[in-house]
Design an enzyme around this catalytic site. Structure first.
Site, PDB file in Angstrom:
ATOM      1  CE1 TYR A 135     -20.296  28.826  24.612  1.00 56.24           C
ATOM      2  CE2 TYR A 135     -20.597  29.766  22.529  1.00 56.24           C
ATOM      3  CZ  TYR A 135     -19.697  29.641  23.446  1.00 56.24           C
ATOM      4  OH  TYR A 135     -18.334  29.829  23.345  1.00 56.24           O
ATOM      5  CG  ASP A 188     -26.727  35.251  22.650  1.00 57.44           C
ATOM      6  OD1 ASP A 188     -26.652  36.068  21.665  1.00 57.44           O
ATOM      7  OD2 ASP A 188     -25.854  34.846  23.527  1.00 57.44           O
ATOM      8  CE  LYS A 193     -21.942  32.530  16.097  1.00 57.67           C
ATOM      9  NZ  LYS A 193     -22.315  32.008  17.303  1.00 57.67           N
TER      10      LYS A 193
END
Ligand SMILES: *Cc1c(COP(=O)(O)O)cnc(C)c1O
Length: 423
Positions: free
Chosen positions: A140, A235, A261
């Site tokens: 994702y 990522d 995050k």
């Protein structure tokens, strides 16, 4: 406002009653659970009921909820003004910490991981003058049009959109290959080398449950893009600063890295960084446009810097990983005793219990998990006061605030919940 009232009003305000789909609990056959507050390893729902929390806001909260140093930093920043639309010392302070820890030559702060990956792809296309992007099934990278594409598993096909509203012509620029399959990547490059702008990958896949990369796959990622003038985009929105202070270290060859995050300490954040020559393509230095009214926001920067300062000592990493290891051991024993076809995958403070007897190697295998049984397990755990991420395909996040007692209580609850879910 209690659980029922909150949920009732939310349904009349937000599609599905939520502002992000996984919060609906649809994947585990439930309804949204309103969380009113948290502290350390615990959250409390709007009825005041406590849970040991392994959602961890889906990744940012390595220090647990409402860590005093983070709270104080945000309060201090808020009192000095919440936004200026200008360069601020706070951006420099967090940027320096990240640069020192990662070696990324240049950075840009954005407001989410989605923006970071979207910008990385735009940069890669501008740098190479090519259009195709390769991603891997089950990884994702946020919800921008081109990165929602996913194809039938197993074969190198051009992407069919995974979401309504993404034009086929956009999805067709994204190739989706199986994770952990170096031959598929070779085959792709044999056919499309001079058209491929970027390969984007999660160095450890944490959005199909936790799926660890195998060495031949990493070797292909290190060699093939570079050999063909394609940019490698790592990522690290989840893995950055999660396993130790800095990047995961799995793909040091990456030309661009996406962060998010943890670097925002629980406030909205993303960052893209990497090679100075590629980053120089970004406006205002170069022709690739990207902007953000609230990018580098002072509250976010303060929360991020305070979080990294606590993490810098290293002890939170040791504590979180040690708790996660105890949890892994306890769950593994409970699975064996209950005779349940489940397996546990762990890396540092990240963990997934898959409802299949062996850990998956890719998304095809991850999807063979018994998601109905996982849903029953999830509900039983929740009834016992343990909040797990509400999907088989989300990773559990253990924080430095989780105590031995938290882990013991979780393992005890799991022993009963595994049996209950089998029935
Ligand atoms: C969460 C996540 C994103 C998207 O970040 P948002 O802040 O939710 O937009 C991108 N990549 C990975 C690997 C993620 O886990």
């Amino acid at each position: 406002m209690d659980n029922a009232h909150t949920l009732d009003l939310a349904r009349s305000l937000f599609p599905g009653g939520v502002n992000s789909p996984v919060r609906s609990f649809q994947a585990v056959g439930g309804e949204p659970l309103p969380i009113a507050r948290g502290g350390g390893a615990q959250v409390f729902d709007a009825d005041g009921r406590p849970y040991v929390d392994f959602v961890g806001a889906f990744g940012p909260l390595l220090l647990g909820h409402a860590h005093p140093a983070v709270v104080e930093a945000v309060q201090r920043a808020a009192a000095a003004g919440t936004a200026f639309g200008a360069l601020t010392p706070g951006e420099v302070a967090l940027g320096q910490r990240i640069q020192d820890a990662t070696g990324l030559e240049r950075l840009r702060f954005v407001n989410s991981g989605t923006e970071a990956t979207m910008t990385a792809i735009r940069l890669a296309r501008a740098a190479t003058g090519r259009e195709f992007v390769v991603k891997f099934d089950g990884c994702y990278h946020g919800h921008s049009d081109g990165l929602l594409a996913r194809a039938g598993s197993g074969v190198a096909t051009l992407g069919l959109s995974d979401s309504a509203g993404v034009p086929p012509s956009v999805a067709a620029l994204t190739a989706v290959l199986p994770y952990n399959d170096p031959a598929a990547l070779s085959a792709w490059f044999a056919a499309h080398a001079d058209q491929t702008a970027a390969v984007i990958v999660e160095p450890m896949a944490a959005n199909m449950g936790l799926v660890l990369p195998e060495e031949p796959f990493l070797a292909a990622l290190r060699a093939l893009p570079r050999a063909h003038g394609t940019l490698l985009v790592a990522d690290e929105v989840i893995t950055g600063f999660r396993l130790h202070y800095g990047l995961s270290g799995v793909l040091p060859e990456a030309d661009l890295v996406c962060l998010g995050k943890i670097i925002g300490g629980g406030l909205p954040v993303g960052a893209v960084g990497g090679r100075a020559d590629v980053m120089a393509l970004l406006a205002p230095e170069g022709p690739v446009y990207q902007a953000g009214t609230l990018s580098g926001n002072p509250l976010v920067m303060a929360a991020g810097a305070a979080t990294l300062d606590v993490l810098f000592a290293g002890t939170p990493y040791l504590r979180a990983a040690e708790s996660a290891r105890h949890l892994e051991d306890g769950l593994t024993t409970a699975i064996r005793r209950a005779g349940v076809p489940a397996s546990v995958v762990r890396c540092g403070s990240m963990l997934t219990l898959f409802w299949r007897s062996t850990p998956p190697r890719d998304y095809t295998e991850a999807r063979q998990s018994d998601t109905a049984a996982f849903g029953r397990f999830h509900r039983a755990m929740r009834d016992a006061g343990v909040l797990l991420p509400p999907s088989q395909f989300e990773t559990w996040f253990v924080s430095a605030a989780h105590s031995e007692a938290n882990v013991d209580a979780t393992v005890e609850a799991a022993a009963a919940a595994l049996r209950a879910a089998m029935a």
